[in-house]
Design a protein around this motif. Structure first.
Motif, PDB file in Angstrom:
ATOM      1  N   LEU A 159     -16.280 -42.267 -32.363  1.00 51.88           N
ATOM      2  CA  LEU A 159     -16.049 -43.491 -31.702  1.00 51.88           C
ATOM      3  C   LEU A 159     -17.521 -44.152 -31.424  1.00 51.88           C
ATOM      4  CD1 LEU A 159     -13.391 -42.193 -29.164  1.00 51.88           C
ATOM      5  CD2 LEU A 159     -12.976 -44.065 -31.134  1.00 51.88           C
ATOM      6  N   VAL A 160     -17.313 -45.509 -31.426  1.00 52.71           N
ATOM      7  CA  VAL A 160     -18.583 -46.207 -31.030  1.00 52.71           C
ATOM      8  C   VAL A 160     -18.221 -47.400 -30.152  1.00 52.71           C
ATOM      9  CG1 VAL A 160     -20.332 -47.799 -32.023  1.00 52.71           C
ATOM     10  CG2 VAL A 160     -19.609 -46.028 -33.387  1.00 52.71           C
ATOM     11  N   GLU A 161     -18.944 -47.368 -28.956  1.00 52.03           N
ATOM     12  CA  GLU A 161     -18.431 -48.324 -28.104  1.00 52.03           C
ATOM     13  C   GLU A 161     -19.066 -49.829 -28.595  1.00 52.03           C
ATOM     14  OE1 GLU A 161     -19.801 -49.395 -23.354  1.00 52.03           O
ATOM     15  OE2 GLU A 161     -20.406 -47.638 -24.232  1.00 52.03           O
ATOM     16  N   ILE A 162     -18.140 -50.626 -28.556  1.00 50.89           N
ATOM     17  CA  ILE A 162     -18.359 -51.887 -29.149  1.00 50.89           C
ATOM     18  C   ILE A 162     -18.169 -53.165 -28.432  1.00 50.89           C
ATOM     19  CG2 ILE A 162     -18.164 -51.202 -31.362  1.00 50.89           C
ATOM     20  CD1 ILE A 162     -15.424 -52.595 -31.586  1.00 50.89           C
ATOM     21  N   GLY A 163     -17.512 -52.948 -27.322  1.00 54.57           N
ATOM     22  CA  GLY A 163     -17.441 -54.118 -26.300  1.00 54.57           C
ATOM     23  C   GLY A 163     -16.960 -53.818 -24.822  1.00 54.57           C
ATOM     24  N   ARG A 164     -16.516 -54.621 -23.873  1.00 55.81           N
ATOM     25  CA  ARG A 164     -16.369 -54.460 -22.614  1.00 55.81           C
ATOM     26  C   ARG A 164     -15.138 -55.495 -22.264  1.00 55.81           C
ATOM     27  NH1 ARG A 164     -18.428 -56.735 -17.869  1.00 55.81           N
ATOM     28  NH2 ARG A 164     -20.099 -57.554 -19.232  1.00 55.81           N
ATOM     29  N   VAL A 165     -14.360 -55.085 -21.578  1.00 61.19           N
ATOM     30  CA  VAL A 165     -13.256 -56.021 -20.837  1.00 61.19           C
ATOM     31  C   VAL A 165     -13.967 -56.706 -19.717  1.00 61.19           C
ATOM     32  CG1 VAL A 165     -10.883 -56.256 -19.968  1.00 61.19           C
ATOM     33  CG2 VAL A 165     -11.464 -54.417 -21.435  1.00 61.19           C
ATOM     34  N   LEU A 166     -13.779 -58.222 -19.758  1.00 61.99           N
ATOM     35  CA  LEU A 166     -14.423 -59.161 -18.786  1.00 61.99           C
ATOM     36  C   LEU A 166     -13.082 -59.357 -17.725  1.00 61.99           C
ATOM     37  CD1 LEU A 166     -16.106 -61.510 -20.912  1.00 61.99           C
ATOM     38  CD2 LEU A 166     -17.230 -59.693 -19.710  1.00 61.99           C
ATOM     39  N   LYS A 213     -11.903 -46.797 -22.149  1.00 60.43           N
ATOM     40  CA  LYS A 213     -12.365 -46.157 -21.224  1.00 60.43           C
ATOM     41  C   LYS A 213     -12.776 -46.587 -20.046  1.00 60.43           C
ATOM     42  CE  LYS A 213     -16.246 -42.482 -21.284  1.00 60.43           C
ATOM     43  NZ  LYS A 213     -17.253 -42.273 -22.063  1.00 60.43           N
ATOM     44  N   ALA A 214     -12.243 -46.093 -18.851  1.00 63.25           N
ATOM     45  CA  ALA A 214     -12.474 -46.616 -17.789  1.00 63.25           C
ATOM     46  C   ALA A 214     -13.806 -46.227 -17.374  1.00 63.25           C
ATOM     47  CB  ALA A 214     -11.394 -45.729 -16.635  1.00 63.25           C
ATOM     48  N   PRO A 215     -14.265 -47.361 -16.428  1.00 62.78           N
ATOM     49  CA  PRO A 215     -15.480 -47.236 -15.875  1.00 62.78           C
ATOM     50  C   PRO A 215     -15.716 -45.989 -14.943  1.00 62.78           C
ATOM     51  CG  PRO A 215     -14.446 -49.102 -14.714  1.00 62.78           C
ATOM     52  CD  PRO A 215     -13.590 -48.704 -16.111  1.00 62.78           C
ATOM     53  N   VAL A 216     -16.715 -45.272 -14.870  1.00 63.39           N
ATOM     54  CA  VAL A 216     -16.846 -44.205 -13.880  1.00 63.39           C
ATOM     55  C   VAL A 216     -17.316 -44.419 -12.526  1.00 63.39           C
ATOM     56  CG1 VAL A 216     -17.812 -41.731 -13.672  1.00 63.39           C
ATOM     57  CG2 VAL A 216     -17.321 -42.643 -16.064  1.00 63.39           C
ATOM     58  N   PRO A 217     -16.537 -43.975 -11.732  1.00 63.73           N
ATOM     59  CA  PRO A 217     -16.909 -44.570 -10.221  1.00 63.73           C
ATOM     60  C   PRO A 217     -18.389 -43.797 -10.023  1.00 63.73           C
ATOM     61  CG  PRO A 217     -14.795 -44.105 -10.208  1.00 63.73           C
ATOM     62  CD  PRO A 217     -15.201 -43.698 -11.569  1.00 63.73           C
ATOM     63  N   PRO A 218     -19.279 -44.153  -9.165  1.00 59.60           N
ATOM     64  CA  PRO A 218     -20.449 -43.819  -8.550  1.00 59.60           C
ATOM     65  C   PRO A 218     -20.073 -42.316  -8.055  1.00 59.60           C
ATOM     66  CG  PRO A 218     -20.548 -46.000  -7.855  1.00 59.60           C
ATOM     67  CD  PRO A 218     -19.067 -45.919  -8.404  1.00 59.60           C
ATOM     68  N   GLY A 219     -21.003 -41.536  -8.253  1.00 60.03           N
ATOM     69  CA  GLY A 219     -20.877 -40.002  -7.811  1.00 60.03           C
ATOM     70  C   GLY A 219     -19.770 -39.509  -8.451  1.00 60.03           C
ATOM     71  N   LYS A 220     -18.997 -39.945  -9.106  1.00 63.12           N
ATOM     72  CA  LYS A 220     -17.766 -39.105  -9.998  1.00 63.12           C
ATOM     73  C   LYS A 220     -18.063 -39.140 -11.502  1.00 63.12           C
ATOM     74  CE  LYS A 220     -15.210 -39.106  -6.332  1.00 63.12           C
ATOM     75  NZ  LYS A 220     -14.609 -38.031  -5.835  1.00 63.12           N
ATOM     76  N   SER A 221     -19.213 -38.389 -11.738  1.00 61.76           N
ATOM     77  CA  SER A 221     -19.541 -38.228 -13.065  1.00 61.76           C
ATOM     78  C   SER A 221     -18.818 -37.501 -13.883  1.00 61.76           C
ATOM     79  CB  SER A 221     -21.047 -37.435 -13.109  1.00 61.76           C
ATOM     80  OG  SER A 221     -21.537 -37.320 -14.599  1.00 61.76           O
ATOM     81  N   SER A 244      -8.062 -53.897 -15.507  1.00 69.12           N
ATOM     82  CA  SER A 244      -8.769 -53.245 -16.776  1.00 69.12           C
ATOM     83  C   SER A 244     -10.045 -53.920 -16.925  1.00 69.12           C
ATOM     84  CB  SER A 244      -7.821 -53.618 -18.116  1.00 69.12           C
ATOM     85  OG  SER A 244      -7.976 -55.102 -18.565  1.00 69.12           O
ATOM     86  N   LYS A 245     -10.335 -54.964 -16.169  1.00 72.63           N
ATOM     87  CA  LYS A 245     -11.843 -55.347 -15.783  1.00 72.63           C
ATOM     88  C   LYS A 245     -12.998 -54.173 -15.820  1.00 72.63           C
ATOM     89  CE  LYS A 245     -14.855 -58.690 -13.667  1.00 72.63           C
ATOM     90  NZ  LYS A 245     -14.934 -59.699 -12.575  1.00 72.63           N
ATOM     91  N   GLY A 246     -13.745 -54.396 -16.522  1.00 71.47           N
ATOM     92  CA  GLY A 246     -14.897 -53.145 -16.605  1.00 71.47           C
ATOM     93  C   GLY A 246     -14.828 -52.111 -17.592  1.00 71.47           C
ATOM     94  N   TYR A 247     -13.385 -52.091 -18.149  1.00 68.76           N
ATOM     95  CA  TYR A 247     -13.217 -51.089 -19.101  1.00 68.76           C
ATOM     96  C   TYR A 247     -14.139 -51.237 -20.490  1.00 68.76           C
ATOM     97  CZ  TYR A 247      -9.141 -48.665 -17.072  1.00 68.76           C
ATOM     98  OH  TYR A 247      -8.271 -47.947 -16.089  1.00 68.76           O
TER      99      TYR A 247
END
Length: 211
Positions: A19-26, A56-64, A101-104
């Motif tokens: 799997l390769v990360e290729i974009g981000r939901v605006l 893939k959901a963004p990881v909240p700060p402090g929730k690695s 989904s913004k930030g996914y």
């Protein structure tokens, strides 16, 4: 965010190893649940041709590590929209879910990328390559290793971590006085990078080593 076999997207814990990360939901596009995507490359072919994406959901700060397991979804439709891509995804039925989904980030298997033309390269394949430049006497010399590729609006930029041979076939990264990797930006254009050998993970350029 979930998906199921009922909308054509298999669900499971098994992930492709490439799997390769290729974009981000605006964010949302329109009122029918479409999303707007910022591709990480000027060439969005991998986004436009893949029939399945992993979100893939963004990881909240402090929730690695939390919420970091990508979720597969079927791509109903995808098309270019200026420098972005807009898409309808089976997992997102309406505008509210699209906004949520913004930030996914969007991931696809490397094996699903369309074959590149002989003089074109996927940026992900450049990461990890050694970059050779020229010293003050015009001799070929090592600059370092590509850590990232970005787009400055006109062309690609190689983010090269300065390095030296470690004497064992590997590289030793050079650090600055703050203990951070020294970085050199090399324009990824034919005028400077004149040879790309992916089989050897090697890029040859005329970029000054000591710049």
């Amino acid at each position: 965010m979930s998906d199921s076999a009922s909308n054509g997207a298999p669900v499971g814990n098994s992930l492709p190893q490439d799997l390769v990360e290729i974009g981000r939901v605006l964010g949302a596009y329109g009122v029918k649940g479409w999303v707007k995507i910022q591709p990480y490359s000027a060439d969005a072919a991998a986004l436009l041709t893949a029939r399945q994406w992993w979100l893939k959901a963004p990881v909240p700060p402090g929730k690695s590590g939390a919420l970091s397991h990508p979720q597969i979804t079927r791509v109903v439709s995808a098309k270019k929209h200026g420098s972005a891509v807009v898409a309808q995804l089976a997992v997102i039925p309406d505008r509210d879910r699209a906004e949520a989904s913004k930030g996914y980030t969007i991931w696809v298997p490397r094996a699903s990328f369309p074959k590149a033309d002989p003089d074109e390269f996927y940026w992900v394949d450049l990461v990890g390559c050694r970059v050779m430049g020229v010293d003050g006497e015009g001799n070929s010399a090592l600059i370092g290793q590509v850590m990232e590729v970005s787009d400055n609006g006109a062309h690609g930029l190689l983010h090269v971590a300065r390095a030296e041979d470690d004497g064992q076939g590997g590289l030793a990264l050079l650090l600055n006085e703050k203990g951070r990797t020294q970085e050199v930006l090399v324009p990824f254009v034919e005028a400077h990078v004149h040879n790309v050998d992916l089989s050897k993970k090697l890029l040859e350029s005329n970029w000054p080593v000591d710049l």
